[in-house]
Design a protein around this motif. Structure first.
Motif, mmCIF file in Angstrom:
data_model
loop_
_atom_site.group_PDB
_atom_site.id
_atom_site.type_symbol
_atom_site.label_atom_id
_atom_site.label_comp_id
_atom_site.label_asym_id
_atom_site.label_seq_id
_atom_site.Cartn_x
_atom_site.Cartn_y
_atom_site.Cartn_z
ATOM 1 N N VAL A 27 0.931 -1.299 -0.030
ATOM 2 C CA VAL A 27 -0.137 -0.100 0.202
ATOM 3 C C VAL A 27 0.869 1.333 0.062
ATOM 4 C CG1 VAL A 27 -1.801 1.194 1.260
ATOM 5 C CG2 VAL A 27 -1.850 -1.148 1.193
ATOM 6 N N ASP A 28 0.575 2.341 -0.802
ATOM 7 C CA ASP A 28 1.242 3.579 -0.863
ATOM 8 C C ASP A 28 0.803 4.373 0.161
ATOM 9 O OD1 ASP A 28 2.683 5.788 -1.535
ATOM 10 O OD2 ASP A 28 1.718 6.062 -3.122
ATOM 11 N N CYS A 29 1.149 4.119 1.461
ATOM 12 C CA CYS A 29 0.928 4.895 2.719
ATOM 13 C C CYS A 29 1.515 6.222 2.488
ATOM 14 C CB CYS A 29 1.192 4.185 3.963
ATOM 15 S SG CYS A 29 0.353 2.536 4.103
ATOM 16 N N CYS A 30 2.893 6.284 2.080
ATOM 17 C CA CYS A 30 3.430 7.577 2.084
ATOM 18 C C CYS A 30 2.850 8.772 1.259
ATOM 19 C CB CYS A 30 4.921 7.513 1.578
ATOM 20 S SG CYS A 30 5.706 6.214 2.569
ATOM 21 N N GLY A 31 2.289 8.401 0.146
ATOM 22 C CA GLY A 31 1.455 9.126 -0.646
ATOM 23 C C GLY A 31 0.359 10.158 -0.238
ATOM 24 N N LYS A 32 -0.320 9.125 0.947
ATOM 25 C CA LYS A 32 -1.570 9.858 1.615
ATOM 26 C C LYS A 32 -1.185 10.261 2.780
ATOM 27 C CE LYS A 32 -3.823 5.790 -0.366
ATOM 28 N NZ LYS A 32 -4.722 4.673 0.061
ATOM 29 N N CYS A 33 0.033 10.484 3.314
ATOM 30 C CA CYS A 33 0.393 10.704 4.640
ATOM 31 C C CYS A 33 0.931 12.142 4.670
ATOM 32 C CB CYS A 33 1.043 9.746 5.468
ATOM 33 S SG CYS A 33 1.432 10.094 7.187
ATOM 34 N N ALA A 34 0.242 12.770 5.646
ATOM 35 C CA ALA A 34 0.941 14.441 5.590
ATOM 36 C C ALA A 34 2.156 14.267 6.713
ATOM 37 C CB ALA A 34 0.294 15.252 6.110
ATOM 38 N N ARG A 35 2.339 13.000 7.464
ATOM 39 C CA ARG A 35 3.421 12.977 8.328
ATOM 40 C C ARG A 35 4.711 12.116 8.035
ATOM 41 N NH1 ARG A 35 0.860 12.127 14.116
ATOM 42 N NH2 ARG A 35 2.804 12.194 14.558
ATOM 43 N N LYS A 36 4.846 11.988 6.672
ATOM 44 C CA LYS A 36 5.568 10.917 6.312
ATOM 45 C C LYS A 36 7.200 11.116 6.591
ATOM 46 C CE LYS A 36 5.512 13.036 1.472
ATOM 47 N NZ LYS A 36 5.032 12.509 0.083
ATOM 48 N N GLU A 37 7.613 12.528 6.933
ATOM 49 C CA GLU A 37 8.786 12.810 7.292
ATOM 50 C C GLU A 37 9.289 12.224 8.325
ATOM 51 O OE1 GLU A 37 11.103 14.206 4.894
ATOM 52 O OE2 GLU A 37 9.519 14.085 3.738
ATOM 53 N N GLU A 38 8.375 12.280 9.503
ATOM 54 C CA GLU A 38 8.605 11.788 10.686
ATOM 55 C C GLU A 38 8.294 10.315 10.843
ATOM 56 O OE1 GLU A 38 5.435 13.119 13.707
ATOM 57 O OE2 GLU A 38 5.254 14.574 12.107
ATOM 58 N N CYS A 39 7.657 9.582 9.881
ATOM 59 C CA CYS A 39 7.560 8.350 9.802
ATOM 60 C C CYS A 39 8.723 7.635 9.786
ATOM 61 C CB CYS A 39 6.331 7.984 8.894
ATOM 62 S SG CYS A 39 6.101 6.186 8.308
ATOM 63 N N GLY A 40 9.419 7.577 8.577
ATOM 64 C CA GLY A 40 10.596 6.810 8.331
ATOM 65 C C GLY A 40 10.310 5.792 7.335
ATOM 66 N N GLY A 41 8.859 5.605 6.930
ATOM 67 C CA GLY A 41 8.610 4.687 5.829
ATOM 68 C C GLY A 41 8.636 3.349 6.501
ATOM 69 N N CYS A 42 7.748 2.470 5.970
ATOM 70 C CA CYS A 42 7.649 1.042 6.506
ATOM 71 C C CYS A 42 8.664 0.220 6.090
ATOM 72 C CB CYS A 42 6.202 0.415 5.781
ATOM 73 S SG CYS A 42 5.742 -1.005 6.298
#
Length: 148
Positions: free
Chosen positions: A7-22
């Protein structure tokens, strides 16, 4: 970035910078746990598919009027972690902001409210709330029987 489950979670997430990516965090976005990544780690895509189907069946079997779902989404805890008022006047949050859960939302016919369902490997929460998550009420909060 794609997640472990595709799933492309990063494309929908406004907090991807603090997430780090799956993939980069090995299924621990935001430092928490992702139910989909946990399933993939335990048994691949078949385990993920089975976990979703089992949870859908579990939710539909609750017997809550007007609550029937066909699918589940991945939802960030910080987005769905509502604060519920208790009878003693205190309020409580039941989820972890840093985790990613399976969940969905269903409009209640003839009402201004929705049911929201959220679950991880251990717990299932069904709540009712109005527009934008206001006036939330716990309908069901239980330990899951068919754990992943």
């Amino acid at each position: 970035m794609l997640s472990m489950c595709g799933v492309d979670c990063c494309g929908k997430c406004a907090r991807k910078e603090e997430c780090g990516g799956c993939v980069k965090t090995e299924g621990r976005p935001f430092g928490g746990r992702c139910i989909a990544a946990e399933c993939i780690k335990k048994g691949g895509f078949e385990a993920l598919k089975k976990a979703k189907c089992d949870l859908i069946d579990e939710i539909n079997a609750l017997g809550i009027s007007d609550l029937h779902i066909e699918d589940l989404n991945l939802l960030n805890g910080f987005y769905v972690n509502l604060e519920y008022p208790l009878a003693n006047g205190q309020s409580v949050k039941l989820l972890e902001d840093k985790n990613v859960y399976f969940g969905n939302q269903v409009e209640i016919p003839g009402s201004e409210s929705c049911y929201g369902m959220v679950a991880d490997e251990e717990y299932l929460l069904v709540c009712e709330y109005k527009c934008n998550g206001t006036d939330p009420k716990i309908i069901c909060y239980k330990k899951r029987e068919n754990r992943i």
